[in-house]
Design a protein around this motif. Structure first.
Motif, PDB file in Angstrom:
ATOM      1  N   TYR A   1      -5.261   0.184   1.325  1.00  0.00           N
ATOM      2  CA  TYR A   1      -5.821   0.770   0.118  1.00  0.00           C
ATOM      3  C   TYR A   1      -6.261   2.200   0.428  1.00  0.00           C
ATOM      4  N   LYS A   2      -6.119   3.059  -0.568  1.00  0.00           N
ATOM      5  CA  LYS A   2      -6.402   4.478  -0.351  1.00  0.00           C
ATOM      6  C   LYS A   2      -7.814   4.637   0.222  1.00  0.00           C
TER       7      LYS A   2
ATOM      8  N   GLU B   1      -5.322   1.689  -5.686  1.00  0.00           N
ATOM      9  CA  GLU B   1      -4.127   2.430  -5.257  1.00  0.00           C
ATOM     10  C   GLU B   1      -3.934   2.263  -3.756  1.00  0.00           C
ATOM     11  N   GLN B   2      -2.664   2.177  -3.341  1.00  0.00           N
ATOM     12  CA  GLN B   2      -2.350   2.001  -1.925  1.00  0.00           C
ATOM     13  C   GLN B   2      -1.737   3.276  -1.349  1.00  0.00           C
ATOM     14  N   GLU B   3      -1.766   3.370  -0.020  1.00  0.00           N
ATOM     15  CA  GLU B   3      -1.159   4.497   0.686  1.00  0.00           C
ATOM     16  C   GLU B   3      -0.568   4.000   2.002  1.00  0.00           C
TER      17      GLU B   3
END
Length: 442
Positions: free
Chosen positions: A83-84, A108-110
């Motif tokens: 996760y961000k 949101e993911q990264e």
């Protein structure tokens, strides 16, 4: 005039000379096991997760910063995303609890921009951990293995001339090239080693009438592919070499997937080769070539088809089935070496065998990428290998039977061997093959 086997019978079957050559050949093979299969461990991929810097994060968010995903029907933490981190730090600072106060699926993911944490349960380090060959760069992991085997392929072009320096030249090949004196010199030296008396003239009455033709044949193997029997045998052998090599290396490299300890898995995979080679020796001694290879390939295909039926959690059963497949492919792989050399005539035997066996090196080169097909379906490599084994078995029917047949000396004698496939009425009684090559052979 005597044939070749009768002419050299004075040496005996197993003396000091034969033993020395055998040991020298074994000495060149033994290091291959260390070099080739260290890659099984050196390029293994340990469990890994995105690195989560520990500053300004509560323990719950440090544990919950990695999203879960379903892989092969099993839920596990992602290896390539998190996760961000800026969002996670903000939520952690607010004292919110992941999964309770925050719906993680909305975050949101990264990618793993800070690197990875690698499990050291088995390895302290591998090539993968040293160079981060995972996620977007995971293609580099099989690529390194492919480069290694490409090096073996290129080295094979230089090993032939070098071998002529740990090993004496084949007297049979020298004779086919018209080098009678060199052939007799080697045999007389062998006789001294074996403490037997060699005849003053070993190949009495031999006339190297076709010396020039034989030399031309050895350098024009590819031109000789216009002969249908040579072309068919070469295509089938190339396919056989490729498939057995692909199966051998695939099962060797993939065996670590079915045991918690990869070292034990590698030991089992290597240990099964000992009875496999003994089995191949016995088969070569007492059974026909074609039917033996076909039977072994079919037997090797069955456990590869059955392995997908094993219930989850029964890794020992899967390892047993894969070991049976490894036993079969090792047996057939070792038999192909002998079978290929028995099919071609002396004048082109080295060139033809080297050409067809090149496809074995190609099989080893594509193995690392072939195993990556399990990303699409975990058992896809096994299914493809099983199908290839069956196809190879059918194609082997097109090869001539060489069991208890004299080695062919000329293209014409190879043609007679091939005719036995479609003309069973031909007399199969073992005949002597004269050393002399007259112009009538053309």
């Amino acid at each position: 005039m005597k044939n070749y086997d009768d002419a050299v019978s004075f040496l005996g079957q197993w003396g000091l000379f034969q033993m020395t050559v055998c040991l020298l050949l074994c000495a060149t093979i033994m290091p291959n096991g260390f070099g080739g299969f260290t890659l099984v461990l050196l390029t293994d991929v340990p469990e890994h997760r995105c690195l989560i810097p520990g500053d300004n994060l509560t323990e719950s968010w440090r544990q919950g910063a990695i999203p879960a995903q379903v892989v092969n029907g099993k839920q596990e933490l992602s290896s390539c995303s998190r996760y961000k981190l800026d969002v996670v730090r903000n939520l952690s600072a607010q004292g919110l609890i992941p999964g309770i106060d925050v719906n993680l699926t909305d975050l949101e993911q990264e990618s793993c921009v800070d690197g990875w944490n690698y499990s050291k349960k088995i390895y302290d380090s591998t090539l993968v951990t040293e160079f981060n060959l995972v996620c977007d760069d995971k293609w580099k992991q099989p690529f390194t293995t492919m480069i290694f085997y490409a090096g073996i392929l290129s080295g094979s072009f230089f090993s032939g001339p070098l071998s002529d320096r740990l090993i004496p030249e084949s007297p049979r090949w020298l004779l086919s090239q018209g080098k009678v004196e060199e052939a007799e010199a080697i045999l007389k030296k062998a006789a001294k080693w074996n403490k037997v008396q060699a005849p003053s003239v070993i190949f009495e009455g031999y006339s190297p009438i076709k010396k020039k033709r034989n030399i031309k044949e050895s350098f024009n193997f590819f031109l000789l592919l216009k002969h249908s029997h040579i072309r068919t045998s070469t295509i089938v052998l190339c396919f056989l070499w490729f498939t057995t090599s692909l199966g051998y290396y695939s099962l060797s490299f993939n065996t670590t997937q079915f045991h918690a300890d990869p070292y034990i898995a590698c030991f089992i995979s290597a240990a099964v080769e000992v009875p496999a080679y003994i089995c191949s020796w016995l088969v070569l001694q007492y059974l026909p070539r074609r039917h033996s290879i076909i039977s072994i390939l079919v037997v090797g295909a069955l456990p590869l088809f059955f392995i997908q039926l094993v219930p989850k959690g029964q890794s020992q059963v899967s390892l047993t089935l894969e070991t049976l497949g490894k036993f079969a492919v090792t047996t057939s792989f070792s038999m192909v070496f002998v079978y290929a050399s028995e099919i071609y005539p002396t004048a082109i035997r080295n060139t033809a065998t080297a050409t067809s066996s090149t496809f074995a090196r190609l099989g080893s080169c594509v193995t690392p990428f072939f195993l990556k097909l399990n990303d699409y379906h975990i058992y896809l490599p096994y299914i493809i290998l099983g199908i290839l084994y069956i196809l190879c078995g059918f194609c082997t029917l097109l090869l001539p039977e060489t069991f208890k047949q004299p080695l062919p000396e000329t293209i014409e004698q190879m043609q007679k061997q091939t005719n036995r496939i479609t003309c069973p009425c031909i007399n199969r009684t073992k005949t002597t093959v004269p050393v002399t090559m007259s112009d009538d052979d053309s």
